[in-house]
Write a protein that holds these residues in place. Structure first.
Motif, mmCIF file in Angstrom:
data_model
loop_
_atom_site.group_PDB
_atom_site.id
_atom_site.type_symbol
_atom_site.label_atom_id
_atom_site.label_comp_id
_atom_site.label_asym_id
_atom_site.label_seq_id
_atom_site.Cartn_x
_atom_site.Cartn_y
_atom_site.Cartn_z
ATOM 1 N N GLN A 1 10.569 48.584 15.991
ATOM 2 C CA GLN A 1 10.770 49.935 16.762
ATOM 3 C C GLN A 1 10.470 49.536 18.419
ATOM 4 N N ILE A 2 9.684 48.454 18.671
ATOM 5 C CA ILE A 2 9.287 47.981 19.664
ATOM 6 C C ILE A 2 9.640 47.036 20.679
ATOM 7 N N LEU A 3 10.311 46.141 19.984
ATOM 8 C CA LEU A 3 10.985 44.850 20.646
ATOM 9 C C LEU A 3 12.039 45.243 21.458
ATOM 10 N N ASP A 4 12.605 44.251 22.379
ATOM 11 C CA ASP A 4 13.723 44.450 23.110
ATOM 12 C C ASP A 4 14.741 43.822 22.101
ATOM 13 N N PRO A 5 16.070 44.313 22.491
ATOM 14 C CA PRO A 5 17.142 43.695 21.698
ATOM 15 C C PRO A 5 16.945 42.295 21.527
ATOM 16 N N GLY A 6 17.641 41.691 20.562
ATOM 17 C CA GLY A 6 17.320 40.091 20.222
ATOM 18 C C GLY A 6 17.431 39.954 18.886
ATOM 19 N N VAL A 7 17.109 38.732 18.423
ATOM 20 C CA VAL A 7 16.809 38.325 16.939
ATOM 21 C C VAL A 7 15.502 37.459 16.783
ATOM 22 N N TYR A 8 14.675 38.079 15.676
ATOM 23 C CA TYR A 8 13.225 37.537 15.724
ATOM 24 C C TYR A 8 12.974 37.263 14.211
ATOM 25 N N CYS A 9 11.762 36.503 14.346
ATOM 26 C CA CYS A 9 11.099 36.229 12.927
ATOM 27 C C CYS A 9 9.798 36.893 13.182
ATOM 28 N N VAL A 10 9.526 38.079 12.298
ATOM 29 C CA VAL A 10 8.230 38.591 12.298
ATOM 30 C C VAL A 10 7.361 38.468 10.976
ATOM 31 N N ILE A 11 6.413 37.691 11.153
ATOM 32 C CA ILE A 11 5.620 37.282 9.686
ATOM 33 C C ILE A 11 4.339 36.634 10.234
ATOM 34 N N HIS A 12 3.324 36.899 9.558
ATOM 35 C CA HIS A 12 1.835 36.487 9.555
ATOM 36 C C HIS A 12 1.202 36.841 10.865
ATOM 37 N N ASN A 13 1.769 38.065 11.579
ATOM 38 C CA ASN A 13 1.017 38.632 12.817
ATOM 39 C C ASN A 13 1.581 37.822 14.151
ATOM 40 N N LYS A 14 2.749 37.330 13.819
ATOM 41 C CA LYS A 14 3.440 36.461 14.756
ATOM 42 C C LYS A 14 4.915 36.929 15.108
ATOM 43 N N CYS A 15 5.499 37.137 16.451
ATOM 44 C CA CYS A 15 6.828 37.557 16.414
ATOM 45 C C CYS A 15 7.378 36.712 17.327
ATOM 46 N N LEU A 16 8.142 35.965 16.612
ATOM 47 C CA LEU A 16 9.110 34.437 17.256
ATOM 48 C C LEU A 16 10.549 34.722 17.407
ATOM 49 N N HIS A 17 10.794 34.518 18.800
ATOM 50 C CA HIS A 17 12.430 34.911 19.139
ATOM 51 C C HIS A 17 13.154 33.634 18.914
#
Length: 191
Positions: free
Chosen positions: A153-169
């Protein structure tokens, strides 16, 4: 609805916020593994995502469930990664964000395929998973799904991995088998 503060009248708008429509694509993986007592093994046979979602307070969000497959990611083929990427692309065209629940062993391969096929998605596409099944007491599944539903809901458009309190582009994300989480490839090489 009106309120007052020290004699001043303040008008509060009624709920004018529209719901964010989030497509939740399920592909299986560890999150959805359940224990078969007769065989003594974990299988991808039932979806537990509805149970997980029912325990969450999801105000302002409409979740659109897309049960695509229910596979251990180690059994996924190149065709499966392409199917997931194409499905996410079509869901991104009609929703405010896309979350993909995926097995962690092949999550990075799907993330890379998403970038390859959907170079610039118009909304965030977030992959998440778990190292331990939801049904186990010490599972990370609920945390990771919650983080992914907020991040999309808050990230910019793109592809991410969100896991273990991390957001990786993506691209440049890999599973760190020694630590049981994910990391950026580029930052590890730079160290």
């Amino acid at each position: 609805m009106e309120g007052s503060t020290h004699g001043a009248r303040i008008a509060y708008p009624l709920a004018t916020m529209s719901l964010k429509r989030i497509a939740l694509i399920s592909t299986g993986g560890t999150v959805e593994k359940t224990y078969n007592e007769l065989e003594g093994v974990l299988h991808n046979s039932l979806s537990v995502l509805d149970v997980m979602l029912a325990s969450m307070l999801l105000e302002g969000v409409e979740i659109v469930r897309v049960p695509l497959m229910n596979k251990d990611s180690l059994a996924m083929t190149d065709e499966d990664h392409t199917l997931i990427a194409n499905t996410a692309g079509s869901m991104a065209a009609a929703h405010d964000g896309v979350v993909i629940v995926h097995g962690t062993d092949r999550l990075a391969a799907t993330g890379d395929r998403l970038v390859e096929i959907n170079e610039a998605p118009r909304v965030p596409i977030v992959l998440t998973g778990a190292m331990r099944p939801y049904m186990l007491r010490n599972s990370d599944a609920q945390q990771n799904l919650t983080e992914a539903l907020l991040a999309v809901q808050i990230l910019d458009p793109g592809v991410y991995c969100v896991i273990h309190n991390k957001c990786l582009h993506f691209p440049g994300v890999e599973k760190d088998h020694s630590k049981g989480t994910f990391r950026r490839i580029a930052s590890e090489r730079a160290s």
